[in-house]
Design a protein around this motif. Structure first.
Motif, PDB file in Angstrom:
ATOM      1  N   TYR A 127      12.664 -22.753   0.480  1.00  0.00           N
ATOM      2  CA  TYR A 127      12.634 -21.317   0.224  1.00  0.00           C
ATOM      3  C   TYR A 127      12.810 -20.446   1.464  1.00  0.00           C
ATOM      4  CZ  TYR A 127      10.257 -23.359  -3.838  1.00  0.00           C
ATOM      5  OH  TYR A 127       9.920 -24.123  -4.922  1.00  0.00           O
ATOM      6  N   GLY A 128      12.772 -21.046   2.642  1.00  0.00           N
ATOM      7  CA  GLY A 128      12.822 -20.250   3.863  1.00  0.00           C
ATOM      8  C   GLY A 128      14.212 -19.712   4.164  1.00  0.00           C
ATOM      9  N   THR A 129      14.263 -18.555   4.802  1.00  0.00           N
ATOM     10  CA  THR A 129      15.524 -18.015   5.289  1.00  0.00           C
ATOM     11  C   THR A 129      15.955 -18.809   6.523  1.00  0.00           C
ATOM     12  OG1 THR A 129      14.469 -16.441   6.785  1.00  0.00           O
ATOM     13  CG2 THR A 129      14.839 -15.718   4.498  1.00  0.00           C
ATOM     14  N   PRO A 130      17.230 -18.722   6.896  1.00  0.00           N
ATOM     15  CA  PRO A 130      17.654 -19.412   8.133  1.00  0.00           C
ATOM     16  C   PRO A 130      16.812 -19.000   9.341  1.00  0.00           C
ATOM     17  CG  PRO A 130      19.576 -18.725   6.869  1.00  0.00           C
ATOM     18  CD  PRO A 130      18.386 -18.130   6.180  1.00  0.00           C
ATOM     19  N   GLU A 131      16.424 -17.725   9.404  1.00  0.00           N
ATOM     20  CA  GLU A 131      15.600 -17.262  10.524  1.00  0.00           C
ATOM     21  C   GLU A 131      14.209 -17.876  10.476  1.00  0.00           C
ATOM     22  OE1 GLU A 131      18.974 -14.777   9.789  1.00  0.00           O
ATOM     23  OE2 GLU A 131      17.309 -15.259   8.420  1.00  0.00           O
ATOM     24  N   GLN A 132      13.606 -17.939   9.279  1.00  0.00           N
ATOM     25  CA  GLN A 132      12.289 -18.572   9.138  1.00  0.00           C
ATOM     26  C   GLN A 132      12.356 -20.055   9.469  1.00  0.00           C
ATOM     27  OE1 GLN A 132      11.515 -17.546   5.077  1.00  0.00           O
ATOM     28  NE2 GLN A 132      10.622 -15.539   5.565  1.00  0.00           N
ATOM     29  N   GLN A 133      13.428 -20.687   9.071  1.00  0.00           N
ATOM     30  CA  GLN A 133      13.579 -22.107   9.367  1.00  0.00           C
ATOM     31  C   GLN A 133      13.723 -22.346  10.861  1.00  0.00           C
ATOM     32  OE1 GLN A 133      16.907 -23.221   6.908  1.00  0.00           O
ATOM     33  NE2 GLN A 133      15.653 -23.489   5.073  1.00  0.00           N
ATOM     34  N   SER A 191      10.015  -9.396   7.055  1.00  0.00           N
ATOM     35  CA  SER A 191      10.906 -10.566   7.053  1.00  0.00           C
ATOM     36  C   SER A 191      10.147 -11.880   6.955  1.00  0.00           C
ATOM     37  CB  SER A 191      11.768 -10.564   8.324  1.00  0.00           C
ATOM     38  OG  SER A 191      10.948 -10.575   9.486  1.00  0.00           O
ATOM     39  N   LEU A 244      10.676 -15.940  -0.055  1.00  0.00           N
ATOM     40  CA  LEU A 244      11.421 -15.888  -1.316  1.00  0.00           C
ATOM     41  C   LEU A 244      11.472 -14.504  -1.947  1.00  0.00           C
ATOM     42  CD1 LEU A 244      13.038 -17.974  -2.911  1.00  0.00           C
ATOM     43  CD2 LEU A 244      11.040 -18.386  -4.332  1.00  0.00           C
TER      44      LEU A 244
END
Length: 407
Positions: free
Chosen positions: A117-123, A244, A248
């Motif tokens: 569920y993470g965004t590329p930035e969160q990942q 940010s 999700l």
């Protein structure tokens, strides 16, 4: 255990993992306890930090992440839940062993959330350091003032204000928060109390260094503090995090929870079977070399019955767990919810019974620090509550049966 028709790769990993456990984990159990109990109990354990690069070099790293959560195979080993089951069982024989292979809770569940569920930035910010074993994480869902077996009771608030969210609430049993390497927690709270009850909650990433995040106390489990991992009661007071950091989207907390807790529950069950298997081995060894009333304990009928009953129950629990893993792989976590609920009741119950029989065969030694049985019992008993109490899972099983009958 029998690996059925596991792939050659899984059989190879199983053999290498077993060899690693026998060479580096089991011989070091006493050393782990010595290091934890020397100096700062909450400091990272030197033994584990020495073993991690060795496990990684052996290819025994991040084995837990299934293709459903990592379809491109960029994060984990690409093993299915069914492939991972016997490996997780082996690790579960020693409570601290999964960390050596970067396969320990709650990091595994959090990594699965970020991968799914993470965004590329969160990942980039959180998932990659977790996958590399550079940081650790926690999960803040349960609350002390409400019955958290019904997660709709959660009272913690997540309120939007411009480009930020403001968090307030009390959490406890935030496992992993005692570790000084814990840098982020996933926080569940209400964003819209007026929405439909399963759309009120959201999950958001909270750096542990954020002002207002306070570790109030570390809780014990039947007297064990599980250092340096720990289980914390925490306060979140006017904690401000960027918008940010939301996972999700608002109102998706329950959706994320089901995606996270299904794999987490089956991992607990796999590890419990490993503990039960080890307890049975200890029981058999004790029965063979201990003499009472003029003959070995193994010659007494009640001890033989305890051994036989334990073997039957372990194998039944394992088969049920493998069935759930297969359904998760082939039909998805949601379709397998009844089977996941079933094993979440069966595995802790079986482990408790087997460990209890082993304690009885060991007598006084079984409740002392001279065997792992007392700690195993405490952990197994806790897992009749953690990730949902028995009664909630029994209700899920009943609903599935009734729905099937109606269909």
């Amino acid at each position: 255990m029998t690996l059925f028709d596991s792939s050659p790769r899984t059989r190879d990993l199983h053999a290498r993992l077993r060899a690693f456990m026998e060479a580096h984990i089991h011989p070091n159990e006493a050393e782990f306890e010595r290091q934890v109990n020397t100096g700062d109990r909450w400091a990272p354990v030197a033994l584990l930090e020495r073993l991690k690069p060795m496990a990684r070099a052996e290819g025994l790293w991040n084995l837990f992440l299934p293709p459903a959560s990592d379809p491109d195979g960029q994060f984990g080993a690409g093993l299915s839940n069914l492939d991972y089951a016997p490996l997780c069982e082996l690790m579960g024989r020693v409570w601290w062993a999964p960390e050596v292979f970067n396969c320990s809770a709650p990091d595994t569940g959090n990594m699965e959330v970020l991968a799914r569920y993470g965004t590329p930035e969160q990942q980039a910010q959180w998932l990659m350091p977790l996958l590399n074993g550079e940081i650790r994480s926690a999960f803040s869902m349960t609350e002390p003032d409400v019955a958290s077996s019904d997660a709709t009771n959660i009272e913690a608030r997540i309120v939007r204000g411009g480009d930020d969210y403001l968090l307030n609430g009390q959490k406890w049993w935030t496992s992993g928060a005692g570790d000084p390497r814990c840098q982020v927690t996933i926080f569940m709270g209400k964003t819209d109390p007026s929405a439909e009850k399963h759309r009120q909650q959201s999950m958001i990433l909270v750096p542990m260094s954020t002002p207002g995040v306070t570790l109030d106390r570390l809780l014990t489990v039947f007297g064990y503090d599980d250092a340096p991992h720990g289980h914390a009661q925490m306060s979140f007071t006017d904690v401000r995090v960027p918008a940010s950091n939301m996972l999700l989207g608002e109102g998706r907390g329950f959706e994320i929870a089901q995606g996270r807790l299904g794999p987490g529950r089956i991992h607990h069950c796999m590890r419990l079977i490993g503990q039960a298997e080890r307890a049975l081995e200890l029981m058999v060894a004790r029965a063979g070399n201990r003499v009472a009333f003029g003959k070995p304990l193994a010659a007494h009928q009640h001890v033989r019955e305890a051994i036989a009953q334990s073997r039957l129950e372990i194998d039944q629990a394992r088969l049920l767990t493998l069935h759930a893993a297969h359904l998760m792989d082939t039909a998805g976590n949601k379709a397998a919810r009844g089977q996941i609920a079933a094993i979440k009741v069966v595995a802790p119950t079986v482990a408790l019974r087997v460990i209890d029989r082993a304690i009885q065969v060991f007598g006084g030694a079984g409740v002392s620090q001279d065997t792992p049985l007392a700690l195993m019992y405490a952990q197994a008993r806790t897992l009749r509550l953690a990730d949902g109490p028995d009664i909630v899972h029994l209700e899920t099983v009943a609903r599935e049966e009734l729905r099937r009958a109606e269909a």
